[in-house]
Design an enzyme around this catalytic site. Structure first.
Site, PDB file in Angstrom:
ATOM      1  N   GLU A   3      49.111  95.652  23.573  1.00 36.56           N
ATOM      2  CA  GLU A   3      49.126  97.103  23.406  1.00 36.56           C
ATOM      3  C   GLU A   3      48.101  97.573  22.364  1.00 36.56           C
ATOM      4  OE1 GLU A   3      52.500 100.576  22.555  1.00 36.56           O
ATOM      5  OE2 GLU A   3      52.958  98.474  22.142  1.00 36.56           O
ATOM      6  N   CYS A  52      54.794  98.466  26.815  1.00 38.91           N
ATOM      7  CA  CYS A  52      55.773  98.112  25.775  1.00 38.91           C
ATOM      8  C   CYS A  52      57.126  98.788  25.996  1.00 38.91           C
ATOM      9  CB  CYS A  52      55.210  98.401  24.392  1.00 38.91           C
ATOM     10  SG  CYS A  52      56.108  97.566  23.053  1.00 38.91           S
ATOM     11  N   LYS A  71      51.398 105.557  28.201  1.00 43.35           N
ATOM     12  CA  LYS A  71      52.765 105.182  27.833  1.00 43.35           C
ATOM     13  C   LYS A  71      53.681 106.398  27.973  1.00 43.35           C
ATOM     14  CE  LYS A  71      55.071 102.623  24.069  1.00 43.35           C
ATOM     15  NZ  LYS A  71      54.814 101.978  22.771  1.00 43.35           N
TER      16      LYS A  71
END
Length: 564
Positions: free
Chosen positions: A56, A161, A125
């Site tokens: 990430e 994530c 994200k």
């Protein structure tokens, strides 16, 4: 071969060679991180990989915190991405890499797919964590629910994530045609975290019936340690491969499509360390990276002959090598011959540079200076703290003169109840045992004497003399002093503290564990009134689920006490 031919290769062949780059980027070093990505891609190309998966926000480093609010930084990351994208025109592996990405007036935590000389897709994200050590909602905006990215005929689901820690994003990817889940992560360590990650990812596989590859960052960033331990799961929930913990590596795995399901045929199967080994290695890695990434030439610390400083000295040697560690004994009239002998034994075992500097002239100078002001009062804690502050001043002077960072040595038990001196033993730049309770410090000392993981730079065998582990702990600030003059036994204290700090338990719940109610009240009070000290303490490695600082943010001004 044209880009159109290249894009259909994997789909026709039903095979994928995937490289997982578990590496240690440096936050803010965009040029260095780009070069690290280039080297990883070249290594993966040499092994015939089709795609390289990075962790990430790899190009920026993670977590970037408010640094991403600086437009020049975001622009530098995008420039690095475009450079890397251009290099994929060579026909080698494609790249999945993270960076902060500005889209209009919104800033996103993004992952970009690079292939055939360009950026072929970007995903943002969705689920921004805002708890514990995370505060991404402060700087990023969430993206929309994503669909898969197309790569050479494959449909890649890329949850970033936290997107994989809940079901919504992964289920959306499965429903929109993803064939495999590739998860770039910045997942910090705490004891037991690898098992937690594995169980959560198994849930995602159960829900989607898709195989999953979990790529995690490795390395220290201020208080956080990222332990790597990247892995993959087959669609049947079995472990496909397991990479190492606390180490950089690039693992190549082969995948074959069987009908509609991708199956991993090869990859590493590394055994992860046990809890004690993981805690020690996390402290060492966090310590090493704090020193290295901030470019200190080495460390200096006060060696008292006690357990805490001995453990920090051993960790320093394991992290940096003995040649970069300078220990100083700072004796006074209350320093025992036993402590001097134990400190010497520790120095001999670790092969350290060692000096002895008496603090008597400094303490007596302070005492004389304050004599008229203190006339008619009784000597007590104030005079004891002068000893600690004299030691702190001397260590800071050595640091100023020679450049080595002062390492502090207070454990979590002491920091919890304020058994530490501001501008004295709390002086310094970093504390590798800040999040270890005293009982854990003892346990790890015994463990290190019997174990030495391969990556450590310190010697085999006994590195902490046995007498340091078995003797009664004392600050030696007055005659015949022991820690238990002021504190309960550490096994009792640490259990109460874990209940209060990690578990936020009520006094009644803690009393039900067999602890005295009055003692619980006293420890809770000490915990609250020491908050102002902790705000001024050096950063240190996060080991527990809730460390002081990023995880536990209590007010300094606070009159609440649990008396229910």
């Amino acid at each position: 071969m044209t880009s159109a031919d290249r894009s259909s290769d994997l789909s026709r062949a039903g095979r994928l060679r995937l490289a997982v780059a578990q590496l240690n980027p440096v936050l803010g070093d965009v040029t260095g991180n780009l070069e690290l990505a280039r080297r990883a891609r070249a290594e993966a190309a040499g092994q015939g990989a089709d795609l390289v998966l990075f962790s990430e926000l790899f190009l920026s480093g993670y977590p970037p915190e408010d640094l991403v609010l600086k437009p020049a930084f975001v622009a530098a990351c995008r420039e690095a991405l475009d450079t890397l994208a251009g290099e994929t025109a060579d026909g080698g592996p494609g790249v999945l890499v993270g960076l902060p990405w500005r889209e209009g007036d919104k800033l996103h935590n993004a992952v970009a797919l690079l292939d055939a000389g360009r950026v072929v897709g970007v995903r943002f994200k969705v689920d921004l964590p805002n708890y514990g050590e995370f505060d991404e909602k402060r700087v990023f905006q969430p993206g929309p629910l994503p669909g898969p990215l197309g790569f050479r005929g494959l449909r890649l689901g890329v949850p970033v994530c936290e997107d994989s820690w809940n079901d919504e994003v992964c289920e959306c990817l499965a429903e929109t045609g993803a064939e495999i889940l590739l998860v770039p992560n910045g997942s910090p360590f705490h004891a037991g975290k690898p098992e937690v990650r594995l169980q959560v990812m198994v849930q995602r596989v159960v829900e989607t019936d898709l195989p999953l590859v979990y790529c995690n960052q490795v390395g220290g960033q201020d208080e956080l340690v990222f332990d790597g331990a990247s892995f993959a799961l087959q669609a049947d929930r079995s472990l496909a491969f397991q990479m190492g913990e606390f180490c950089e590596e690039i693992a190549v795995s082969d995948w074959r499509r069987d009908g509609e399901t991708w199956i991993c045929e090869s990859g590493p199967r590394v055994a992860l360390p046990d809890t004690d080994s993981a805690r020690w290695q996390a402290c060492v890695l966090g310590f090493r990276d704090y020193v290295e990434k901030n470019r200190f030439p080495g460390v200096v610390l006060g060696l008292s002959g006690g357990i805490d400083s001995a453990v920090v000295a051993a960790m320093a040697v394991d992290a940096l090598g003995a040649e970069r560690v300078h220990c100083v004994m700072l004796p006074y009239r209350y320093t025992s011959d036993e402590s001097l002998a134990d400190a010497q034994g520790c120095v001999d075992a670790l092969g350290l540079r060692y000096d002895i500097v008496s603090i008597a002239p400094a303490v007596e100078g302070f005492t004389e200076c304050l004599g008229p002001l203190f006339a008619g009062t009784h000597a007590g804690v104030t005079e004891e703290n002068l000893q600690s502050r004299a030691r702190g001043t001397i260590l800071m002077a050595i640091s100023n003169k020679f450049g080595a960072m002062v390492a502090t040595t207070g454990n979590k038990s002491e920091m919890s109840v304020g058994y530490a001196t501001l501008y004295g033993d709390m002086n310094g730049g970093f504390n590798p045992i800040k999040d270890l309770y005293k009982t854990q410090v003892y346990r790890l000392a015994a463990w290190r004497n019997a174990n030495r993981p391969e990556a450590l730079k310190g010697p085999d065998g006994i590195v902490i003399p046995e007498n340091i582990i078995t003797k009664v702990p004392t600050a030696e600030l007055r005659e015949n002093q022991t820690d238990q003059d002021s504190l309960p036994e550490y096994d009792v204290l640490d259990d109460i503290l874990e209940c209060l700090v990690e578990n936020e338990m009520s006094v009644g719940e803690i009393e039900a564990r067999g602890h005295d109610r009055e003692l619980i009240h006293r420890i809770e009070h000490l915990l609250y009134i020491a908050e102002y000290k902790r705000r001024q303490s050096a950063p240190g490695v996060k080991i527990t689920r809730k460390n002081f600082g990023r995880d536990r943010r209590y007010p300094i001004t606070n009159r609440f006490r649990d008396r229910s």
